[in-house]
Motif scaffolding. Structure first.
Motif, PDB file in Angstrom:
ATOM      1  N   GLU A  80      14.964  68.381  71.107  1.00 58.04           N
ATOM      2  CA  GLU A  80      15.461  67.126  70.525  1.00 58.04           C
ATOM      3  C   GLU A  80      14.465  66.460  69.580  1.00 58.04           C
ATOM      4  OE1 GLU A  80      18.342  65.908  74.271  1.00 58.04           O
ATOM      5  OE2 GLU A  80      16.466  64.823  73.962  1.00 58.04           O
ATOM      6  N   THR A  81      13.173  66.710  69.771  1.00 55.23           N
ATOM      7  CA  THR A  81      12.179  65.959  69.005  1.00 55.23           C
ATOM      8  C   THR A  81      11.388  66.784  67.989  1.00 55.23           C
ATOM      9  OG1 THR A  81      10.505  66.312  70.723  1.00 55.23           O
ATOM     10  CG2 THR A  81      11.853  64.305  70.885  1.00 55.23           C
ATOM     11  N   SER A  82      11.498  68.082  68.003  1.00 53.92           N
ATOM     12  CA  SER A  82      10.657  68.908  67.134  1.00 53.92           C
ATOM     13  C   SER A  82      11.004  68.811  65.657  1.00 53.92           C
ATOM     14  CB  SER A  82      10.735  70.380  67.566  1.00 53.92           C
ATOM     15  OG  SER A  82      10.167  70.534  68.825  1.00 53.92           O
ATOM     16  N   TYR A  83      12.259  68.663  65.340  1.00 47.63           N
ATOM     17  CA  TYR A  83      12.681  68.633  63.941  1.00 47.63           C
ATOM     18  C   TYR A  83      13.599  67.426  63.712  1.00 47.63           C
ATOM     19  CZ  TYR A  83      10.961  73.396  64.304  1.00 47.63           C
ATOM     20  OH  TYR A  83      10.181  74.503  64.543  1.00 47.63           O
ATOM     21  N   PRO A  84      13.036  66.227  63.680  1.00 41.64           N
ATOM     22  CA  PRO A  84      13.878  65.023  63.586  1.00 41.64           C
ATOM     23  C   PRO A  84      14.698  64.937  62.301  1.00 41.64           C
ATOM     24  CG  PRO A  84      11.563  64.467  63.344  1.00 41.64           C
ATOM     25  CD  PRO A  84      11.622  65.907  63.726  1.00 41.64           C
ATOM     26  N   GLN A  85      14.220  65.550  61.218  1.00 43.78           N
ATOM     27  CA  GLN A  85      14.946  65.507  59.952  1.00 43.78           C
ATOM     28  C   GLN A  85      16.112  66.485  59.908  1.00 43.78           C
ATOM     29  OE1 GLN A  85      12.191  67.080  60.571  1.00 43.78           O
ATOM     30  NE2 GLN A  85      12.267  69.053  59.536  1.00 43.78           N
ATOM     31  N   ARG A  86      16.190  67.339  60.882  1.00 44.11           N
ATOM     32  CA  ARG A  86      17.162  68.420  60.852  1.00 44.11           C
ATOM     33  C   ARG A  86      18.619  67.932  60.876  1.00 44.11           C
ATOM     34  NH1 ARG A  86      15.512  73.658  63.669  1.00 44.11           N
ATOM     35  NH2 ARG A  86      14.488  73.946  61.706  1.00 44.11           N
ATOM     36  N   ALA A  87      18.897  66.863  61.562  1.00 47.31           N
ATOM     37  CA  ALA A  87      20.272  66.365  61.660  1.00 47.31           C
ATOM     38  C   ALA A  87      20.850  66.006  60.297  1.00 47.31           C
ATOM     39  CB  ALA A  87      20.314  65.169  62.591  1.00 47.31           C
ATOM     40  N   GLU A  88      19.988  65.666  59.347  1.00 50.43           N
ATOM     41  CA  GLU A  88      20.474  65.323  58.002  1.00 50.43           C
ATOM     42  C   GLU A  88      20.892  66.566  57.231  1.00 50.43           C
ATOM     43  OE1 GLU A  88      17.177  63.368  56.227  1.00 50.43           O
ATOM     44  OE2 GLU A  88      17.079  61.837  57.785  1.00 50.43           O
ATOM     45  N   ARG A  89      20.293  67.677  57.529  1.00 49.77           N
ATOM     46  CA  ARG A  89      20.491  68.892  56.735  1.00 49.77           C
ATOM     47  C   ARG A  89      21.465  69.890  57.367  1.00 49.77           C
ATOM     48  NH1 ARG A  89      15.726  72.955  54.995  1.00 49.77           N
ATOM     49  NH2 ARG A  89      17.004  74.367  53.808  1.00 49.77           N
ATOM     50  N   TYR A  90      21.432  69.983  58.686  1.00 53.30           N
ATOM     51  CA  TYR A  90      22.235  70.981  59.370  1.00 53.30           C
ATOM     52  C   TYR A  90      23.340  70.328  60.184  1.00 53.30           C
ATOM     53  CZ  TYR A  90      18.291  73.969  58.159  1.00 53.30           C
ATOM     54  OH  TYR A  90      17.315  74.639  57.493  1.00 53.30           O
ATOM     55  N   THR A  91      24.258  71.151  60.653  1.00 52.61           N
ATOM     56  CA  THR A  91      25.430  70.687  61.353  1.00 52.61           C
ATOM     57  C   THR A  91      25.438  71.211  62.779  1.00 52.61           C
ATOM     58  OG1 THR A  91      26.640  70.829  59.277  1.00 52.61           O
ATOM     59  CG2 THR A  91      27.953  70.711  61.278  1.00 52.61           C
ATOM     60  N   GLU A  92      25.854  70.361  63.717  1.00 51.33           N
ATOM     61  CA  GLU A  92      26.095  70.817  65.075  1.00 51.33           C
ATOM     62  C   GLU A  92      27.511  71.386  65.095  1.00 51.33           C
ATOM     63  OE1 GLU A  92      24.907  68.522  68.690  1.00 51.33           O
ATOM     64  OE2 GLU A  92      27.062  68.516  69.011  1.00 51.33           O
ATOM     65  N   VAL A  93      27.666  72.547  65.701  1.00 54.72           N
ATOM     66  CA  VAL A  93      28.961  73.231  65.688  1.00 54.72           C
ATOM     67  C   VAL A  93      29.392  73.553  67.108  1.00 54.72           C
ATOM     68  CG1 VAL A  93      30.171  75.323  64.958  1.00 54.72           C
ATOM     69  CG2 VAL A  93      28.483  74.279  63.441  1.00 54.72           C
ATOM     70  N   GLU A  94      30.621  73.210  67.421  1.00 53.29           N
ATOM     71  CA  GLU A  94      31.247  73.691  68.661  1.00 53.29           C
ATOM     72  C   GLU A  94      32.385  74.581  68.227  1.00 53.29           C
ATOM     73  OE1 GLU A  94      31.942  71.285  72.156  1.00 53.29           O
ATOM     74  OE2 GLU A  94      30.812  69.668  71.192  1.00 53.29           O
TER      75      GLU A  94
END
Length: 179
Positions: free
Chosen positions: A42-56
């Motif tokens: 959850e904390t290693s790549y905080p900027q990641r949520a802006e660039r990538y998508t969570e997929v179910e």
């Protein structure tokens, strides 16, 4: 029945833990090791949520065996077709690779671009590229079939050796009555 990435991961770690998890006997909430891994993810790549998508994503149950597939991918780059998975350590690398291959497989079954995966170990400052070719898909289908067979049995699989279980969140559950 649905087979998910966690079950494929556990298939490679401990079939007993996989069986217990599939039968809703969960102990992860009691483990500091699991908590630490979740925190790193959850904390290693905080900027990641802006660039990538969570997929179910899922695959409907296959006839005749009735096994469906389900995956929740934390970081997927839809532009490059790359799956990212963050792990605490490389100690169970085979299970991590199998988990990412499962993500790639489920994406492809849904005609979603899935080029390759990257497992990131922030504490080790290492990455591992994961591929899935046709031969790998056949092997993965064998894991899915075997995991389904094991989960559908009424008997919980036997214990591993105690030395392999020391850091497992199910340790107390499995070994309390064994001594």
């Amino acid at each position: 029945m649905n087979i998910n990435a966690t079950l494929i991961n556990l298939y490679h770690v401990c079939k007993r833990e996989m069986w217990l998890h599939a039968h809703a006997i969960r102990m992860e909430h009691t483990s500091d090791v699991v908590y630490e891994g979740k925190l790193i993810g959850e904390t290693s790549y905080p900027q990641r949520a802006e660039r990538y998508t969570e997929v179910e994503i899922s695959v409907e149950p296959d006839v005749p065996d009735g096994t469906g597939l389900a995956a929740k991918i934390d970081f997927y780059d839809p532009y490059s077709g790359v799956v990212h998975e963050v792990k605490k350590s490389a100690a169970k690398e085979t299970a991590h690779i199998a988990q990412v291959q499962f993500y790639l497989y489920v994406l492809r079954k849904n005609n979603v671009r899935a080029e390759y995966g990257i497992i990131e170990y922030p504490k080790l400052r290492q990455t591992e590229r994961v591929e899935l070719d046709r031969e790998g898909e056949k092997i993965l289908e064998g894991w899915i079939a075997d995991a389904t067979r094991i989960i559908e049995t009424e008997q919980c699989p036997p214990l591993l050796t105690k030395s392999k279980c020391k850091s497992c969140s199910y340790f107390d559950f499995c070994w309390t009555t064994e001594e």
